[in-house]
Scaffold this active site. Structure first.
Site, short mmCIF file in Angstrom:
data_model
loop_
_atom_site.label_atom_id
_atom_site.label_comp_id
_atom_site.label_asym_id
_atom_site.label_seq_id
_atom_site.Cartn_x
_atom_site.Cartn_y
_atom_site.Cartn_z
N HIS A 99 45.81 73.80 12.09
CA HIS A 99 44.54 73.18 11.72
C HIS A 99 44.41 71.80 12.32
O HIS A 99 45.39 71.07 12.45
CB HIS A 99 44.36 73.11 10.19
CG HIS A 99 45.53 72.53 9.45
ND1 HIS A 99 46.68 73.26 9.22
CD2 HIS A 99 45.74 71.31 8.91
CE1 HIS A 99 47.54 72.52 8.55
NE2 HIS A 99 47.01 71.33 8.35
N HIS A 101 42.66 68.23 11.58
CA HIS A 101 41.97 67.41 10.58
C HIS A 101 40.92 66.57 11.32
O HIS A 101 41.26 65.86 12.27
CB HIS A 101 42.93 66.43 9.90
CG HIS A 101 44.00 67.04 9.06
ND1 HIS A 101 43.94 67.08 7.68
CD2 HIS A 101 45.19 67.61 9.40
CE1 HIS A 101 45.05 67.64 7.21
NE2 HIS A 101 45.82 67.97 8.23
P1 AMP Z 1 48.66 69.55 6.44
O1 AMP Z 1 49.42 68.70 5.46
O2 AMP Z 1 48.44 68.91 7.78
O3 AMP Z 1 49.29 70.94 6.56
O4 AMP Z 1 47.21 69.72 5.85
C1 AMP Z 1 46.88 70.71 4.93
C2 AMP Z 1 45.59 70.30 4.30
O5 AMP Z 1 45.03 71.42 3.67
C3 AMP Z 1 45.72 69.20 3.24
O6 AMP Z 1 44.94 68.09 3.64
C4 AMP Z 1 45.18 69.87 1.99
O7 AMP Z 1 44.45 68.99 1.17
C5 AMP Z 1 44.32 70.98 2.56
N1 AMP Z 1 44.12 72.13 1.70
C6 AMP Z 1 45.06 72.83 1.04
N2 AMP Z 1 44.51 73.85 0.37
C7 AMP Z 1 43.17 73.79 0.64
C8 AMP Z 1 42.05 74.57 0.23
N3 AMP Z 1 42.17 75.64 -0.58
N4 AMP Z 1 40.82 74.21 0.67
C9 AMP Z 1 40.68 73.15 1.48
N5 AMP Z 1 41.69 72.38 1.90
C10 AMP Z 1 42.93 72.69 1.48
#
Ligand code: AMP
Length: 113
Positions: A99, A101
Site C-alpha cells: 500500500h 500512504h
Molecule cells: P502500514 O503500517 O504501513 O502497514 O499501514 C497500514 C495502515 O492500514 C495503517 O495506517 C492502518 O491505520 C491502516 N488500516 C488498518 N486496517 C484498516 C482498515 N480496516 N481500513 C482502513 N485502514 C486500515
C-alpha cells in the site's frame, strides 16, 4: 499470500471509505489517519510487500503512483503531499498487502520517525 484485511476490503467483505476504484487498484481512507488527508492506495493483485514486485509489475507500480497523484490532487488541499511505502515490519509495515500512504493537509518534517 495469506488473506489480509486489505484483501477483505477489495472483496467488500469488510467496509471501507473508498475514494477511488478501477480494475487494478483501490484507494480508501485510513482508519487511523495521521494527517487531515490519509488515504491508502493498494493494488488488487496480492503483493505482500514492495520487494515482492517484479519486472512484470512495472505497469502496475506506475499505475499506483499515477493513481496516488490523481487521488491526492482531488482532495482539495493543494499539491503538497507525502507518499510513504513501509516495506517490512522494521520499516513500520503492519498490513502485508502493498500500500501507498497518501498524507496531506498539514506540514511534514524530515526525517520521518
Ligand atoms: P502500514 O503500517 O504501513 O502497514 O499501514 C497500514 C495502515 O492500514 C495503517 O495506517 C492502518 O491505520 C491502516 N488500516 C488498518 N486496517 C484498516 C482498515 N480496516 N481500513 C482502513 N485502514 C486500515
Amino acid at each position: 499470500m495469506a488473506d489480509t484485511i486489505f484483501a477483505k476490503i477489495i472483496s467488500k467483505e469488510i467496509p471501507a471509505d473508498i475514494v477511488y476504484e478501477d480494475d487494478e487498484c483501490l484507494a480508501f481512507r485510513d482508519v487511523n489517519p495521521q494527517a487531515p488527508v490519509h488515504i491508502l492506495v493498494i493494488p488488487k493483485k496480492p503483493l505482500a510487500r514492495l520487494v515482492e514486485a517484479g519486472d512484470d509489475d512495472q505497469a502496475l507500480l506506475g499505475h499506483l503512483l499515477l493513481t496516488a497523484n490523481k487521488v491526492a490532487l482531488e482532495q482539495g488541499v493543494g499539491d503538497a503531499f507525502r507518499l510513504v511505502v513501509n516495506n517490512g515490519a522494521d520499516a513500520g509495515q503492519s498490513v502485508f498487502h502493498l500500500h501507498l500512504h497518501i498524507l496531506a493537509g498539514r506540514s511534514f518534517t524530515w526525517p520521518p520517525g
